[in-house]
Design an enzyme around this catalytic site. Sequence first.
Site, PDB file in Angstrom:
ATOM      1  N   ASP A  70      11.584  32.075  75.659  1.00 44.47           N
ATOM      2  CA  ASP A  70      11.741  32.118  74.199  1.00 44.47           C
ATOM      3  C   ASP A  70      11.226  33.100  73.599  1.00 44.47           C
ATOM      4  OD1 ASP A  70       9.657  29.581  73.666  1.00 44.47           O
ATOM      5  OD2 ASP A  70       8.943  31.016  74.915  1.00 44.47           O
ATOM      6  N   HIS A  71      10.042  33.859  73.870  1.00 44.22           N
ATOM      7  CA  HIS A  71       9.350  34.677  72.969  1.00 44.22           C
ATOM      8  C   HIS A  71       9.806  36.010  73.332  1.00 44.22           C
ATOM      9  CE1 HIS A  71       6.690  31.082  73.144  1.00 44.22           C
ATOM     10  NE2 HIS A  71       5.561  32.183  72.404  1.00 44.22           N
ATOM     11  N   ASP A 135       1.009  27.366  75.874  1.00 47.42           N
ATOM     12  CA  ASP A 135       0.625  27.922  74.357  1.00 47.42           C
ATOM     13  C   ASP A 135       0.558  26.936  73.268  1.00 47.42           C
ATOM     14  OD1 ASP A 135       3.179  29.341  73.301  1.00 47.42           O
ATOM     15  OD2 ASP A 135       2.586  27.694  72.179  1.00 47.42           O
ATOM     16  N   ARG A 417       2.292  29.947  61.929  1.00 40.45           N
ATOM     17  CA  ARG A 417       1.634  30.877  61.393  1.00 40.45           C
ATOM     18  C   ARG A 417       1.803  31.727  60.905  1.00 40.45           C
ATOM     19  NH1 ARG A 417      -1.133  30.323  67.961  1.00 40.45           N
ATOM     20  NH2 ARG A 417      -1.894  28.846  66.716  1.00 40.45           N
ATOM     21  N   SER A 612      -3.115  31.720  68.604  1.00 40.21           N
ATOM     22  CA  SER A 612      -3.168  32.004  70.501  1.00 40.21           C
ATOM     23  C   SER A 612      -3.718  30.953  71.537  1.00 40.21           C
ATOM     24  CB  SER A 612      -1.861  32.837  70.211  1.00 40.21           C
ATOM     25  OG  SER A 612      -1.426  33.049  72.249  1.00 40.21           O
ATOM     26  N   ARG A 614      -3.295  32.983  74.088  1.00 38.70           N
ATOM     27  CA  ARG A 614      -2.935  33.835  74.843  1.00 38.70           C
ATOM     28  C   ARG A 614      -3.759  34.814  76.371  1.00 38.70           C
ATOM     29  NH1 ARG A 614      -1.619  37.294  69.517  1.00 38.70           N
ATOM     30  NH2 ARG A 614       0.112  35.513  69.160  1.00 38.70           N
TER      31      ARG A 614
HETATM   32  O1  NTC Z   1       0.988  34.683  72.349  1.00 45.36           O
HETATM   33  C1  NTC Z   1       2.243  34.240  72.475  1.00 45.36           C
HETATM   34  O2  NTC Z   1       2.157  34.169  73.603  1.00 45.36           O
HETATM   35  C2  NTC Z   1       2.582  33.515  71.253  1.00 45.36           C
HETATM   36  C3  NTC Z   1       2.146  32.222  70.954  1.00 45.36           C
HETATM   37  O3  NTC Z   1       3.383  31.136  71.029  1.00 45.36           O
HETATM   38  C4  NTC Z   1       1.312  31.985  72.356  1.00 45.36           C
HETATM   39  N1  NTC Z   1      -0.033  30.878  71.032  1.00 45.36           N
HETATM   40  O4  NTC Z   1       1.066  29.767  70.648  1.00 45.36           O
HETATM   41  O5  NTC Z   1      -0.737  30.390  72.328  1.00 45.36           O
HETATM   42  C5  NTC Z   1       2.203  32.414  69.084  1.00 45.36           C
HETATM   43  O6  NTC Z   1       2.886  31.055  68.621  1.00 45.36           O
HETATM   44  O7  NTC Z   1       0.675  32.948  69.118  1.00 45.36           O
HETATM   45  S1  SF4 Z   2       4.488  29.498  67.030  1.00 48.52           S
HETATM   46 FE1  SF4 Z   2       4.544  30.187  68.999  1.00 48.52          FE
HETATM   47  S2  SF4 Z   2       6.040  28.891  70.361  1.00 48.52           S
HETATM   48 FE2  SF4 Z   2       6.615  28.278  68.359  1.00 48.52          FE
HETATM   49  S3  SF4 Z   2       8.028  29.648  67.657  1.00 48.52           S
HETATM   50 FE3  SF4 Z   2       6.513  30.511  67.075  1.00 48.52          FE
HETATM   51  S4  SF4 Z   2       6.182  32.049  68.936  1.00 48.52           S
HETATM   52 FE4  SF4 Z   2       7.214  30.768  69.996  1.00 48.52          FE
END
Ligand code: NTC
Ligand code: SF4
Length: 724
Positions: A70-71, A135, A417, A612, A614
């Site tokens: 999805d990313h 995530d 975010r 995140s 990550r």
């Molecule tokens: O770092 C990523 O892979 C994107 C992410 O979905 C990760 N996260 O929220 O843990 C995000 O929204 O920052």
């Molecule tokens: S917040 Fe993270 S998981 Fe949710 S849509 Fe954005 S990148 Fe994807």
Amino acid sequence: MTLDRPLTLAEKVVYGHLDDPTTRAVRGETYLKLRPDRVAMQDATAQMATLQFISAGLPTTQVPTTVHCDHLIAAQEGAGEDLARAKSENAEVYDFLSSASSKYGMGFWRPGSGIIHQIVLENYAFPGGLMIGTDSHTPNAGGLGMVAVGVGGADAVDVMAGLPWELKAPKIIGVKLSGKLTGWASAKDVILKVAGILTVKGGTGAIIEYFGEGVDSLSCTGMGTICNMGAEIGATTSIFPYNSRMGDYLNATGRQGIASLAETYSENLRADDSAVYDQIIEVDLSTLEPHVNGPFTPDLAHPLSQFKAAVEKQGWPPELTVGLIGSCTNSSYEDMSRSASIVRQALDKGVKSKSLFNITPGSEQVRATIARDGIIDTFEETGGTVLANACGPCIGQWNRSDVPKGTPNSIVTSFNRNFSMRNDGNPQTHTFITSPELVTAMALSGRLDFNPLTDELTAADGSSFKLELPKGDELPARGYDPGEDTFQPPMEDASAVKVHVDPSSARLQLLEPFQAWNGSDYEDLPILIKALGKCTTDHISMAGPWLKYRGHLDNISNNMLIGAVNAENGEINSVKNSLTGEYGAVPDVARAYKAAGVQWVVVGDENYGEGSSREHAALEPRHLGGVAVLVRSFARIHETNLKKQGMLPLTFATPEDYDKIDPEDKLSITGLSTFAPGVPLSVVVKKPGGVTLNVTVNHTFNADQIEWFKAGSALNKIKSDLLS
Ligand SMILES: O=C(O)C[C@@](O)(C[N+](=O)[O-])C(=O)O
Ligand code: SF4
């Protein structure tokens, strides 16, 4: 576990998953060993998790696990073209994840399936369950009464390896909801308000548990929205008690059996009447007004009635360039149908969206259903662009062309975010977060300061009109249309499957174990950077164009801390190399230290590593020779990720000591030979003139975690335990 006290719902679920049921848990103190029911990984974090699983030499995952693509789908033209381009551009990564999923017994959701947290809600979440996800928005499943926690990939590897998952017993913050939502207010506004109250660090170490009569006025997916954005206040997770709205959603998504079990055992799926919370916040839904949060931080909350004045006072660009609805937070059928009702009102007056308007359906199922119900046609009729069922602009996967980089502009999203540069890499883009309904209304007007409660639009015939309240179906009246089947189930016999990583690949790299601690204190380490202010995981390991390197540790390390503000000069990505006295990019200076055999530390501010899950934000400094990160306070996930990778996350015992340290100082970390839980360490700060001062630093390592540090990483410890 026998407990002589009433329990909150969160405790019932967490303690019901203890590896040792006799564990006595003390909130905020006891490290719990838990047994999650499921693991979910998204494609930008699954690569490193899978590479760690492979490096541990483990046969197959021991717990139901899914991978979600999805990313990595960049938004540009629209769903069809973008998905086709992504499948071609990311073929190597998708093949790796698809073959690894087959080999290690994981389900694989192909690109186009939808966003991980919507797929989980539609297929896997269930009341009373415990799951982890790589995530930070995994908590979205709290909308179905699950304790769902975001973690780094190394944590997922523990669970996939059949080991218990460790979590410090969380505090429990209660949010008591009374009344019913009215007017333009929506579930989104509950969490926008709570974020303003608790701030981005207010939920750290806590589970947010909602209760009260107001709960029943929220849809299941609306509860998911609220839990999803609990990540923005640092909460371990958020959860709602089981109610009929969850039952309706379970029935609508083909899980009648679970719904009937939940009805039968609903007593166990809500808090005890006299449960005690560590803090209680009250929100009266009847008086709750819509909110708009931002820019640059999700806790800068503005009640809508005060937002126009704020836009004027702060001088934020009042023209709205783009409105974006969707993301894992707000991409449900209800979100889409309510937004479409607003678009329809304007179209009936001959009015189309004045701003660019992007829509990301949360899943293939939502897309197929809103297509069937004419909602996509409505969005396209107003000039909207329906993007792929994916993260897209939310994570900077947005080949944006309407505004040149560096141009001050405002966008408004229904995302979760709004950190600087996150959506389009432009530090001058002011991103505001609100409900999808309000995004839509603002986009129609073309103005950031448009308030549908007070302002009017101009119809094609020149007359003025006010938008009426949004109306939408919480669930599709005709049921969901599943759309295309994009799921690859685990293989029965995967013995013939080969997982291939090309040694010359720019996007995938097999991992080398980190070196074990050498048994000595760290002497006279340079400070690579003293970060000033907000330093999220987007600052430490930027997403967007860097997402393509998430499976290649050395390549992605070229983005390490390039978004952090250097306290020395107020600039980003410009630090002094203490060996040469010259300034350079952070990753380059780190590589120069590594080449010279010089280890280093990072100094940071409050809530360091916010955002995140990550783990690249921990892997990269480790890979480039960092040994410690010394800050005023940490975000939970990042602190754990640093420990997992063998680094030392340390906090100033006296937060003001942050100000005593200058970027050119040298730090010695002493006391490591007697490194023990609850025993602070000492940092000797040597100034260039020779003056030294001692700074006491705290840590939260327990005995097992100290063994991770000594072994060089948690994975090294797992491997040595498995081999012994
Ligand atoms: O770092 C990523 O892979 C994107 C992410 O979905 C990760 N996260 O929220 O843990 C995000 O929204 O920052
Ligand atoms: S917040 Fe993270 S998981 Fe949710 S849509 Fe954005 S990148 Fe994807």
